[in-house]
Design a protein around this motif. Structure first.
Motif, mmCIF file in Angstrom:
data_model
loop_
_atom_site.group_PDB
_atom_site.id
_atom_site.type_symbol
_atom_site.label_atom_id
_atom_site.label_comp_id
_atom_site.label_asym_id
_atom_site.label_seq_id
_atom_site.Cartn_x
_atom_site.Cartn_y
_atom_site.Cartn_z
ATOM 1 N N SER A 112 13.128 12.933 2.411
ATOM 2 C CA SER A 112 12.559 11.598 2.550
ATOM 3 C C SER A 112 11.468 11.288 1.527
ATOM 4 C CB SER A 112 11.981 11.425 3.965
ATOM 5 O OG SER A 112 10.932 12.349 4.189
ATOM 6 N N SER A 113 10.914 12.310 0.884
ATOM 7 C CA SER A 113 9.795 12.090 -0.019
ATOM 8 C C SER A 113 10.268 11.639 -1.396
ATOM 9 C CB SER A 113 8.967 13.372 -0.156
ATOM 10 O OG SER A 113 7.899 13.195 -1.046
ATOM 11 N N LEU A 114 9.830 10.452 -1.812
ATOM 12 C CA LEU A 114 10.145 9.931 -3.137
ATOM 13 C C LEU A 114 8.924 10.064 -4.038
ATOM 14 C CD1 LEU A 114 11.916 6.613 -2.124
ATOM 15 C CD2 LEU A 114 13.033 8.545 -3.226
ATOM 16 N N ASN A 115 9.159 10.174 -5.329
ATOM 17 C CA ASN A 115 8.070 10.088 -6.279
ATOM 18 C C ASN A 115 7.356 8.755 -6.097
ATOM 19 O OD1 ASN A 115 7.382 8.824 -9.161
ATOM 20 N ND2 ASN A 115 6.915 11.006 -9.217
ATOM 21 N N LEU A 116 6.039 8.751 -6.264
ATOM 22 C CA LEU A 116 5.241 7.551 -6.027
ATOM 23 C C LEU A 116 5.742 6.370 -6.848
ATOM 24 C CD1 LEU A 116 2.810 6.080 -4.825
ATOM 25 C CD2 LEU A 116 1.392 7.121 -6.610
ATOM 26 N N ALA A 117 5.941 6.576 -8.132
ATOM 27 C CA ALA A 117 6.398 5.484 -8.989
ATOM 28 C C ALA A 117 7.799 5.015 -8.602
ATOM 29 C CB ALA A 117 6.362 5.909 -10.455
ATOM 30 N N GLN A 118 8.650 5.945 -8.142
ATOM 31 C CA GLN A 118 9.986 5.549 -7.684
ATOM 32 C C GLN A 118 9.893 4.627 -6.476
ATOM 33 O OE1 GLN A 118 11.650 9.427 -6.951
ATOM 34 N NE2 GLN A 118 12.720 9.494 -8.914
ATOM 35 N N VAL A 142 0.836 -1.199 0.000
ATOM 36 C CA VAL A 142 0.000 0.000 0.000
ATOM 37 C C VAL A 142 0.872 1.251 0.000
ATOM 38 C CG1 VAL A 142 -1.867 1.228 1.167
ATOM 39 C CG2 VAL A 142 -1.759 -1.278 1.282
ATOM 40 N N PHE A 143 0.597 2.146 -0.948
ATOM 41 C CA PHE A 143 1.332 3.404 -1.083
ATOM 42 C C PHE A 143 0.356 4.564 -0.944
ATOM 43 C CE2 PHE A 143 3.642 0.125 -3.251
ATOM 44 C CZ PHE A 143 4.979 0.397 -3.024
ATOM 45 N N GLY A 144 0.754 5.584 -0.168
ATOM 46 C CA GLY A 144 -0.138 6.699 0.113
ATOM 47 C C GLY A 144 -0.071 7.811 -0.913
ATOM 48 N N PRO A 145 -0.890 8.843 -0.719
ATOM 49 C CA PRO A 145 -0.905 9.991 -1.625
ATOM 50 C C PRO A 145 0.442 10.704 -1.658
ATOM 51 C CG PRO A 145 -2.786 10.033 -0.117
ATOM 52 C CD PRO A 145 -1.867 8.980 0.382
ATOM 53 N N GLU A 146 0.740 11.304 -2.801
ATOM 54 C CA GLU A 146 2.041 11.954 -2.982
ATOM 55 C C GLU A 146 2.285 13.078 -1.986
ATOM 56 O OE1 GLU A 146 0.558 10.809 -7.168
ATOM 57 O OE2 GLU A 146 -0.286 11.463 -5.255
ATOM 58 N N HIS A 147 1.229 13.806 -1.579
ATOM 59 C CA HIS A 147 1.417 15.015 -0.780
ATOM 60 C C HIS A 147 1.422 14.787 0.727
ATOM 61 C CE1 HIS A 147 -2.852 14.331 -0.903
ATOM 62 N NE2 HIS A 147 -3.103 15.310 -0.057
ATOM 63 N N ARG A 148 0.907 13.635 1.185
ATOM 64 C CA ARG A 148 0.832 13.451 2.644
ATOM 65 C C ARG A 148 1.133 12.040 3.127
ATOM 66 N NH1 ARG A 148 -3.593 10.542 3.708
ATOM 67 N NH2 ARG A 148 -5.476 10.742 2.404
ATOM 68 N N GLY A 149 1.113 11.069 2.276
ATOM 69 C CA GLY A 149 1.340 9.700 2.706
ATOM 70 C C GLY A 149 0.115 9.102 3.380
ATOM 71 N N LEU A 150 0.299 7.973 4.012
ATOM 72 C CA LEU A 150 -0.808 7.261 4.647
ATOM 73 C C LEU A 150 -1.110 7.814 6.038
ATOM 74 C CD1 LEU A 150 0.267 3.625 3.701
ATOM 75 C CD2 LEU A 150 -1.576 4.952 2.653
ATOM 76 N N THR A 151 -2.368 7.776 6.421
ATOM 77 C CA THR A 151 -2.792 8.240 7.737
ATOM 78 C C THR A 151 -2.699 7.100 8.751
ATOM 79 O OG1 THR A 151 -5.102 7.630 7.384
ATOM 80 C CG2 THR A 151 -4.399 9.830 6.620
ATOM 81 N N ASN A 152 -2.857 7.441 10.030
ATOM 82 C CA ASN A 152 -2.877 6.409 11.064
ATOM 83 C C ASN A 152 -4.048 5.454 10.856
ATOM 84 O OD1 ASN A 152 -0.574 7.114 12.507
ATOM 85 N ND2 ASN A 152 -1.668 8.623 13.744
ATOM 86 N N ASP A 153 -5.177 5.979 10.363
ATOM 87 C CA ASP A 153 -6.320 5.114 10.081
ATOM 88 C C ASP A 153 -5.984 4.120 8.962
ATOM 89 O OD1 ASP A 153 -9.199 4.424 10.431
ATOM 90 O OD2 ASP A 153 -9.299 5.089 8.342
ATOM 91 N N ASP A 154 -5.281 4.596 7.925
ATOM 92 C CA ASP A 154 -4.836 3.697 6.860
ATOM 93 C C ASP A 154 -3.959 2.584 7.421
ATOM 94 O OD1 ASP A 154 -6.088 5.250 4.865
ATOM 95 O OD2 ASP A 154 -4.303 6.487 4.582
ATOM 96 N N LEU A 155 -3.056 2.955 8.313
ATOM 97 C CA LEU A 155 -2.113 1.976 8.865
ATOM 98 C C LEU A 155 -2.799 0.914 9.713
ATOM 99 C CD1 LEU A 155 0.926 4.209 9.913
ATOM 100 C CD2 LEU A 155 0.578 2.950 7.809
ATOM 101 N N SER A 156 -4.007 1.220 10.204
ATOM 102 C CA SER A 156 -4.711 0.250 11.048
ATOM 103 C C SER A 156 -5.121 -0.996 10.265
ATOM 104 C CB SER A 156 -5.945 0.902 11.691
ATOM 105 O OG SER A 156 -6.954 1.159 10.720
ATOM 106 N N TYR A 157 -5.109 -0.919 8.941
ATOM 107 C CA TYR A 157 -5.440 -2.073 8.107
ATOM 108 C C TYR A 157 -4.211 -2.911 7.755
ATOM 109 C CZ TYR A 157 -9.904 0.291 7.423
ATOM 110 O OH TYR A 157 -11.118 0.895 7.634
#
Length: 253
Positions: free
Chosen positions: A150-156, A122-137
């Motif tokens: 630390s921010s990489l392009n999504l495809a990278q 699972v990869f999060g949005p380019e501007h903010r990444g995954l939320t704590n709620d996302d991580l609960s799954y």
């Protein structure tokens, strides 16, 4: 050829899940990477499809078939529902987040799971990444070490993780003993609903405390990787407790 067939068989268990990607070009580039690494499943968590032409341009003809069968889900819960092991990629650290694996560690962890378990990366949005709620799954988290920014392009990010897994499969001397099939994410989420209802019914904790206990139980059970029969046991236990709590006090005494 036999080795490549085994790799493709293992990688067919992997689904790339992109949560709310902002740019269609990144989706297309991620599809191209997935195809290069033998991954045939792609899923989006989004309200609507990104621009089809922009995706296709970056995916190229080589990966166009992945775009054609790519899934679209309104929630992450639905996207990962059939998967038995879910990995979140995140650059964030925090007290509520478990220690993340690095790509090479993750690959070693996944090799024995791929025989009997569908895996979601699972990869999060380019501007903010995954939320704590996302991580609960998610059962585990992954971070990609970098020198500074630390921010990489999504495809990278997709390319680095998928290549590390492909390389681990390519270079393994022998197939590791397969781990048993874990319960799918959908079953776990239903179990967590039962646990939350049971804790609430005890009437000993306020809403904030219920959330705290449930969060920690999720982290523990996700990390362990429960099997189907264990999930059914916890379901049954919760039903017994809820039934007992509904009885009149004099009967319970």
């Amino acid at each position: 050829m036999a080795q490549l067939d085994k790799i493709n068989e293992a990688m067919a268990q992997v689904t790339i899940v992109l949560v709310a990607p902002r740019y269609a070009e990144n989706v297309g580039a991620a599809a191209r990477v997935a195809c290069n690494m033998g991954i045939s499943r792609l899923a989006l968590v989004r309200d609507s499809w990104p621009d089809q032409e922009a995706m296709a341009r970056m995916a190229t003809h080589h990966a166009s078939h992945l775009l054609e069968k790519m899934e679209l889900h309104p929630t992450l819960a639905q996207a990962v529902a059939p998967c038995q092991w879910v990995v979140a990629t995140s650059a964030r650290r925090g007290r509520q987040r478990q220690r993340p694996l690095e790509p090479r560690e993750l690959a070693a962890d996944l090799l024995p799971r791929l025989a009997h378990n569908r895996v979601a990366l699972v990869f999060g949005p380019e501007h903010r990444g995954l939320t704590n709620d996302d991580l609960s799954y998610c059962n585990s988290t992954l971070t990609i070490p970098t020198a500074d920014f630390s921010s990489l392009n999504l495809a990278q990010a997709v390319a680095i993780v998928c290549h590390e897994l492909f390389s681990a499969l390519w270079n393994q001397d022998r197939t590791p003993p397969a781990l048993p099939r874990s319960a799918p994410s959908q079953a776990l989420q239903a179990m967590y609903d039962d646990i939350g209802a049971t804790i609430t019914a005890l009437e000993r904790l306020d809403d904030k405390e219920v959330g705290y206990w449930l969060h920690n139980l999720k982290q523990f059970f996700n990390r362990v990787g429960l099997r189907g029969r264990e999930v059914r046991f916890i379901h049954g236990l919760c039903r017994q407790v809820l039934a007992a709590l509904k009885q009149p006090k004099e009967r319970r005494g």
